[in-house]
Design a protein around this motif. Structure first.
Motif, PDB file in Angstrom:
ATOM      1  N   LEU A 199       8.807  13.813  10.735  1.00 15.89           N
ATOM      2  CA  LEU A 199      10.202  14.296  10.843  1.00 15.89           C
ATOM      3  C   LEU A 199      11.314  13.208  10.810  1.00 15.89           C
ATOM      4  N   MET A 200      11.260  12.442  11.704  1.00 20.21           N
ATOM      5  CA  MET A 200      12.112  11.412  12.095  1.00 20.21           C
ATOM      6  C   MET A 200      12.356  10.482  10.871  1.00 20.21           C
ATOM      7  N   ILE A 201      11.263   9.900  10.240  1.00 21.31           N
ATOM      8  CA  ILE A 201      11.406   8.987   9.286  1.00 21.31           C
ATOM      9  C   ILE A 201      11.810  10.003   7.944  1.00 21.31           C
ATOM     10  N   GLU A 202      11.392  11.259   7.688  1.00 16.00           N
ATOM     11  CA  GLU A 202      11.866  11.753   6.606  1.00 16.00           C
ATOM     12  C   GLU A 202      13.372  12.267   6.600  1.00 16.00           C
ATOM     13  N   HIS A 203      13.928  12.278   7.683  1.00 11.57           N
ATOM     14  CA  HIS A 203      15.371  12.617   7.872  1.00 11.57           C
ATOM     15  C   HIS A 203      16.085  11.396   8.291  1.00 11.57           C
ATOM     16  N   ASP A 204      15.547  10.195   8.254  1.00 14.32           N
ATOM     17  CA  ASP A 204      16.271   8.981   8.540  1.00 14.32           C
ATOM     18  C   ASP A 204      17.080   9.189   9.989  1.00 14.32           C
ATOM     19  N   PHE A 205      16.189   9.351  11.009  1.00 11.17           N
ATOM     20  CA  PHE A 205      16.772   9.713  12.490  1.00 11.17           C
ATOM     21  C   PHE A 205      15.959   8.739  13.335  1.00 11.17           C
ATOM     22  N   GLY A 206      16.758   7.844  13.706  1.00 10.19           N
ATOM     23  CA  GLY A 206      15.988   6.592  14.625  1.00 10.19           C
ATOM     24  C   GLY A 206      15.184   5.490  13.627  1.00 10.19           C
ATOM     25  N   VAL A 207      15.754   5.681  12.336  1.00 14.03           N
ATOM     26  CA  VAL A 207      15.051   4.585  11.493  1.00 14.03           C
ATOM     27  C   VAL A 207      15.904   4.232  10.681  1.00 14.03           C
ATOM     28  N   SER A 208      16.047   3.034   9.965  1.00 16.12           N
ATOM     29  CA  SER A 208      16.985   2.631   8.817  1.00 16.12           C
ATOM     30  C   SER A 208      16.203   2.150   7.682  1.00 16.12           C
ATOM     31  N   THR A 209      16.627   2.286   6.552  1.00 22.40           N
ATOM     32  CA  THR A 209      15.961   1.575   5.314  1.00 22.40           C
ATOM     33  C   THR A 209      16.158   0.029   5.243  1.00 22.40           C
ATOM     34  N   GLU A 210      15.142  -0.677   5.264  1.00 24.06           N
ATOM     35  CA  GLU A 210      15.154  -2.029   5.256  1.00 24.06           C
ATOM     36  C   GLU A 210      15.212  -2.621   3.966  1.00 24.06           C
ATOM     37  N   TYR A 211      14.256  -2.205   3.007  1.00 29.21           N
ATOM     38  CA  TYR A 211      14.338  -2.700   1.521  1.00 29.21           C
ATOM     39  C   TYR A 211      14.281  -1.397   0.713  1.00 29.21           C
ATOM     40  N   THR A 212      14.838  -1.624  -0.531  1.00 31.46           N
ATOM     41  CA  THR A 212      14.614  -0.496  -1.594  1.00 31.46           C
ATOM     42  C   THR A 212      13.974  -1.337  -2.793  1.00 31.46           C
ATOM     43  N   TYR A 213      13.141  -0.548  -3.583  1.00 24.72           N
ATOM     44  CA  TYR A 213      12.539  -1.225  -4.889  1.00 24.72           C
ATOM     45  C   TYR A 213      12.777  -0.181  -5.911  1.00 24.72           C
ATOM     46  N   ARG A 214      13.345  -0.225  -6.792  1.00 26.89           N
ATOM     47  CA  ARG A 214      13.413   0.602  -7.852  1.00 26.89           C
ATOM     48  C   ARG A 214      12.305   0.543  -8.963  1.00 26.89           C
ATOM     49  N   ILE A 215      11.617   1.363  -9.140  1.00 24.05           N
ATOM     50  CA  ILE A 215      10.538   1.241 -10.124  1.00 24.05           C
ATOM     51  C   ILE A 215      10.929   1.828 -11.557  1.00 24.05           C
ATOM     52  N   LYS A 216      10.911   1.016 -12.343  1.00 21.10           N
ATOM     53  CA  LYS A 216      11.672   1.427 -13.835  1.00 21.10           C
ATOM     54  C   LYS A 216      10.340   1.264 -14.763  1.00 21.10           C
ATOM     55  N   ARG A 217      10.701   2.313 -15.915  1.00 27.59           N
ATOM     56  CA  ARG A 217       9.896   2.312 -17.145  1.00 27.59           C
ATOM     57  C   ARG A 217      10.677   2.106 -18.262  1.00 27.59           C
ATOM     58  N   ILE A 218       9.893   2.212 -19.413  1.00 22.98           N
ATOM     59  CA  ILE A 218      10.555   2.005 -20.770  1.00 22.98           C
ATOM     60  C   ILE A 218      11.178   3.570 -20.949  1.00 22.98           C
ATOM     61  N   ASP A 219      12.514   3.418 -21.634  1.00 21.62           N
ATOM     62  CA  ASP A 219      13.129   4.584 -21.890  1.00 21.62           C
ATOM     63  C   ASP A 219      13.022   4.835 -23.521  1.00 21.62           C
ATOM     64  N   MET A 220      12.003   5.766 -23.769  1.00 24.93           N
ATOM     65  CA  MET A 220      11.614   5.797 -25.093  1.00 24.93           C
ATOM     66  C   MET A 220      12.761   6.361 -26.031  1.00 24.93           C
TER      67      MET A 220
END
Length: 226
Positions: A199-220
Motif C-alpha cells: 500500500l505504501m508503494i502503491e500510494h507513494d507513501f514513504g517512497v519516491s520515483t527514481e526512474y521512469t521508463y516510457r514504453i512506446k509502440r507504433i501508432d498505426m
C-alpha cells in the motif's frame, strides 16, 4: 565437521588431525577429503542448474515479460527495505505513520489517540466532516516474524465502541488463521507487513520515483493511407 544435533556442529577426528599437523588449510588441502569434494561438486551443480534454469526462463520471455518480472523483483526488494526501516522506528512513529497513510489513501482526517485514553485504540480516521463515520485503528509495530493471534484481535474488538463500526488492525508482522477468522466475523480489516508495504508503494507513501521508463509502440493511424 559433523552435525550431531540440529543447529549444532563440531569438528571431526580428521579435522582435528589436520589442525595438529600445522598444515595450511586451503581448498587444495581440503580436496584430499572425499566429503569435501562431494560437498563442493554438489554445490557447484546446484549453482549451474539454477543458472541454466534462469537462462532458459529468460530466453522464453518476451521483452514485456522481462520488464514485468524485473519490476516485480525491484518492488519485492523495496518492500523488504520499507519493513526493515519501519521496524527500526518507535511504536509511536508507527502509529502516526499508519494514520498518515490512511489520510494519503483518501479515507479522511486522521487523529492519534492520547496514550492515557486509548483503551486499545491507537488512532481514528473521520470519514466525514462531523465525525459520524469513524474508522478505529490499532497499529502494532512488531517483529517482522511475529504472528498476531486471536486474543489481540479480541482485545481490539472489545475496545471498539460499537459492534458494527469499522475497525482496522495493522501490523508489521502477520496474522494467525484464528485471528483472521475472528476479524472476518467482526468485520475488522487486517493489514499485515507485506500488504502494508504494498500500500505504501502503491500510494507513494514513504517512497519516491527514481526512474521512469516510457514504453512506446507504433501508432498505426500515422501509417494509414487515404
Amino acid at each position: 565437521i559433523e552435525s550431531p544435533t540440529k543447529a549444532h556442529f563440531m569438528i571431526t577426528k580428521s579435522g582435528r588431525e589436520v589442525l595438529k599437523s600445522g598444515r595450511e588449510i586451503t581448498n587444495e588441502t581440503l580436496r584430499e577429503f572425499p566429503s569435501f569434494v562431494k560437498f563442493i561438486d554438489s554445490d557447484t551443480k546446484k549453482i549451474k542448474d539454477s543458472s541454466e534454469e534462469k537462462e532458459s526462463l529468460n530466453n522464453d520471455e518476451t521483452p514485456q515479460e522481462t520488464l514485468e518480472r524485473v519490476y516485480g523483483e525491484l518492488n519485492n526488494v523495496l518492500k523488504d527495505e520499507l519493513l526493515t526501516r519501519i521496524h527500526e522506528k518507535s511504536p509511536d512513529f508507527f502509529e502516526k505513520m499508519v494514520v498518515e497513510l490512511m489520510e494519503k489513501m483518501g479515507y479522511g482526517r486522521g487523529q492519534i489517540t492520547q496514550k492515557s485514553r486509548d483503551e486499545g485504540i491507537d488512532g481514528m480516521v473521520y470519514q466525514d466532516k462531523l465525525g459520524f463515520d469513524v474508522i478505529y485503528i490499532q497499529a502494532k509495530r512488531y517483529d517482522l516474524e511475529k504472528t498476531v493471534g486471536r486474543p489481540e484481535l479480541q482485545k481490539f474488538g472489545g475496545a471498539i465502541p460499537e459492534k458494527n463500526v469499522k475497525g482496522l488492525f495493522v501490523t508489521t508482522g502477520r496474522f494467525s488463521q484464528d485471528a483472521q477468522k475472528y476479524a472476518n466475523d467482526r468485520h475488522i480489516i487486517l493489514i499485515d507487513g507485506q500488504r502494508l508495504a504494498e500500500l505504501m508503494i502503491e500510494h507513494d507513501f514513504g517512497v519516491s520515483t527514481e526512474y521512469t521508463y516510457r514504453i512506446k509502440r507504433i501508432d498505426m493511424d500515422v501509417f494509414e493511407e487515404d
